[in-house]
Design a protein around this motif. Structure first.
Motif, PDB file in Angstrom:
ATOM      1  N   GLY A   1      -1.280 -15.232  39.586  1.00  0.00           N
ATOM      2  CA  GLY A   1      -1.815 -16.108  40.625  1.00  0.00           C
ATOM      3  C   GLY A   1      -2.846 -15.409  41.474  1.00  0.00           C
ATOM      4  O   GLY A   1      -3.987 -15.840  41.570  1.00  0.00           O
TER       5      GLY A   1
ATOM      6  N   ALA B   1       3.636 -16.465  42.015  1.00  0.00           N
ATOM      7  CA  ALA B   1       3.583 -17.008  40.656  1.00  0.00           C
ATOM      8  C   ALA B   1       4.126 -16.022  39.621  1.00  0.00           C
ATOM      9  O   ALA B   1       4.621 -16.425  38.575  1.00  0.00           O
ATOM     10  CB  ALA B   1       2.151 -17.403  40.292  1.00  0.00           C
TER      11      ALA B   1
ATOM     12  N   CYS C   1       2.946 -22.882  39.543  1.00  0.00           N
ATOM     13  CA  CYS C   1       3.763 -21.962  40.347  1.00  0.00           C
ATOM     14  C   CYS C   1       5.240 -22.017  39.990  1.00  0.00           C
ATOM     15  O   CYS C   1       6.036 -21.219  40.498  1.00  0.00           O
ATOM     16  CB  CYS C   1       3.607 -22.280  41.832  1.00  0.00           C
ATOM     17  SG  CYS C   1       4.388 -23.850  42.330  1.00  0.00           S
TER      18      CYS C   1
END
Length: 152
Positions: free
Chosen positions: A37, A45, A100
């Motif tokens: 992420g 993430a 996520c």
């Protein structure tokens, strides 16, 4: 060469000791459920479990996890807590874009393994740093409560 214990298996990977665990998992072990992420441990993430603790794998060198048990999203349903969390996620339609979610689920499982009946404050504290760009935080909290209730 680095030896890691991932999802109950011993893997020998051709990566330098300073390779972030995230990239060893994704690129060398081909376990792509854990997401990249931000690269600075701010978004969540990349969350995995190391010896049962939720950690950010994007900043954790593989040398720091030698001899430890690593669990990724690919194996989180291997126990009752992981199954309960994933079922609650589906039941309450938590996911929108989904990017996520592996990190969110790993953090939620980590919480429920320690706190069996979390309060909203427990959940907020445990999930802090897990960013959901679709803003499904209300459903995430509800799913964690649902999973906890199903495990009681």
């Amino acid at each position: 060469m680095t030896t890691l214990h991932v999802n109950g298996k011993t893997l020998t990977l051709d990566v330098p000791d300073d390779t972030p665990l995230l990239w060893a998992l994704r690129d060398a072990a081909h376990l792509t459920g854990t997401k990249y992420g931000c690269g600075i441990a701010a978004c969540g993430a990349c969350t995995v479990h190391v010896d049962g603790q939720a950690v950010r794998s994007c900043v954790l060198p593989v040398s720091a996890v030698a001899g430890k048990q690593i669990t990724t999203i690919e194996a989180v349903d291997g126990d009752a807590v992981g199954k309960a969390v994933q079922e609650a996620w589906r039941k309450l339609d938590v996911v929108q874009c989904g990017y996520c979610q592996s990190g969110q689920i790993m953090s939620a499982v980590g919480l429920l393994k320690v706190v069996k009946q979390p309060t909203d404050e427990d959940i907020d504290r445990a999930m802090a740093g897990n960013v959901c760009r679709c803003a499904t935080y209300v459903r995430i909290r509800a799913a964690i409560h649902d999973a906890a209730a199903s495990l009681a």
